[in-house]
Write an enzyme that holds these catalytic residues in place. Structure first.
Site, PDB file in Angstrom:
ATOM      1  N   ASP A   9       0.784  -1.240   0.000  1.00 27.86           N
ATOM      2  CA  ASP A   9       0.000   0.000   0.000  1.00 27.86           C
ATOM      3  C   ASP A   9       0.816   1.291   0.000  1.00 27.86           C
ATOM      4  O   ASP A   9       0.480   2.239   0.724  1.00 27.86           O
ATOM      5  CB  ASP A   9      -0.971   0.010   1.197  1.00 27.86           C
ATOM      6  N   LYS A 107      -6.857  -5.121  -3.133  1.00 30.20           N
ATOM      7  CA  LYS A 107      -7.653  -5.647  -2.023  1.00 30.20           C
ATOM      8  C   LYS A 107      -8.589  -4.572  -1.519  1.00 30.20           C
ATOM      9  O   LYS A 107      -8.354  -3.380  -1.732  1.00 30.20           O
ATOM     10  CB  LYS A 107      -6.729  -6.125  -0.900  1.00 30.20           C
ATOM     11  N   CYS A 152      -2.285  -2.589   7.613  1.00 29.18           N
ATOM     12  CA  CYS A 152      -2.135  -3.531   6.492  1.00 29.18           C
ATOM     13  C   CYS A 152      -0.857  -4.364   6.559  1.00 29.18           C
ATOM     14  O   CYS A 152      -0.863  -5.538   6.207  1.00 29.18           O
ATOM     15  CB  CYS A 152      -2.275  -2.792   5.174  1.00 29.18           C
TER      16      CYS A 152
HETATM   17  C1  VGL Z   1      -4.778   0.850   5.536  1.00 23.36           C
HETATM   18  C2  VGL Z   1      -6.360   1.849   6.837  1.00 23.36           C
HETATM   19  C3  VGL Z   1      -7.302   1.691   5.850  1.00 23.36           C
HETATM   20  C4  VGL Z   1      -3.355   0.407   5.387  1.00 23.36           C
HETATM   21  C5  VGL Z   1      -5.702   0.678   4.519  1.00 23.36           C
HETATM   22  O1  VGL Z   1      -2.860   0.298   4.238  1.00 23.36           O
HETATM   23  O2  VGL Z   1      -2.701   0.171   6.426  1.00 23.36           O
HETATM   24  N1  VGL Z   1      -5.111   1.421   6.687  1.00 23.36           N
HETATM   25  N2  VGL Z   1      -6.958   1.101   4.700  1.00 23.36           N
END
Ligand code: VGL
Ligand code: ZN
Length: 203
Positions: A9, A107, A152
């Site tokens: 991410d 995802k 994540c």
């Molecule tokens: C994430 C909060 C919401 C992350 C993704 O990548 O850690 N955190 N969506």
């Protein structure tokens, strides 16, 4: 040969100025770029939500970001709208320099289920397919980097262990959100699950 580098991410919305900015989030990019040069096999994940996703506070009347609610699959933190499919915020950081990455796994694209983990959605039943991909390629060890350490990255590391992989987290190639002690809890859970914590991925 049996190692894969997983970059979680590293998307504009999680960088300073983004919709859900992780403090110092852009600091992960130089170490990830350096690490990636040493890996033949690299997989990238992308948080990839439809508009109106269940994890967005804006999808729940009267709720504010960073509150939590109970959903059929368990407790859910409500987030600012982030990483909406096809938007600039959902794009991978442009400074990420990993042209040889072989797979981008998306995802969180089911409207009614969140997915912090790159392996398993928050209902704990819907796999993303990553474990199958890694097994078919004969990878046995996953080195995890990216954002955010306590969400994540941690969920991915824990599910990687649950799926039978050796897992290491490169601490200096990750940054955390740290909501109410979430970072300390994440490291405790990861250490208990046998995740190897590597403080300095690079000399
Ligand atoms: C994430 C909060 C919401 C992350 C993704 O990548 O850690 N955190 N969506
Ligand atoms: Zn998300």
């Amino acid at each position: 040969m049996s190692d894969v580098l997983l970059i979680v991410d590293v998307q504009n919305d999680f960088l300073p100025g983004g919709a859900l900015a992780v403090p110092d989030g852009d600091a992960v990019i130089p170490p990830i770029n350096r690490l990636a040069r040493a890996f033949e096999h690299v997989v990238i994940t992308q948080d990839w939500h439809p508009p109106g996703h269940i994890s967005f506070a804006a999808s729940h009347k009267g709720r504010a970001a960073f509150e939590t609610i109970d959903l059929p699959y368990g407790n859910q933190v409500l987030w600012p709208v982030h990483c909406v499919q096809g938007t600039a915020g959902a794009a991978l950081a442009s400074a990420l320099d990993v042209p040889h990455a072989q797979l981008i796994i998306r995802k969180g694209f089911h409207t009614h289920i969140d997915s912090y983990s790159a392996f398993m959605e928050a209902d704990r039943r819907t796999p993303t397919g990553l474990a199958g991909y890694l097994r078919e390629h004969g990878f046995t060890r996953v080195l995890v980097t990216g954002l955010a350490t306590d969400f994540c990255v941690a969920c991915t590391a824990l599910d990687g262990r649950a799926a039978g992989f050796e897992v290491s987290v490169m601490e200096d190639a990750c940054r955390a959100i740290d909501l109410e002690g979430s970072l300390a809890r994440a490291w405790k859970d990861m250490e208990q699950a046998g995740v190897v914590r590597i403080p300095n991925a690079l000399p």
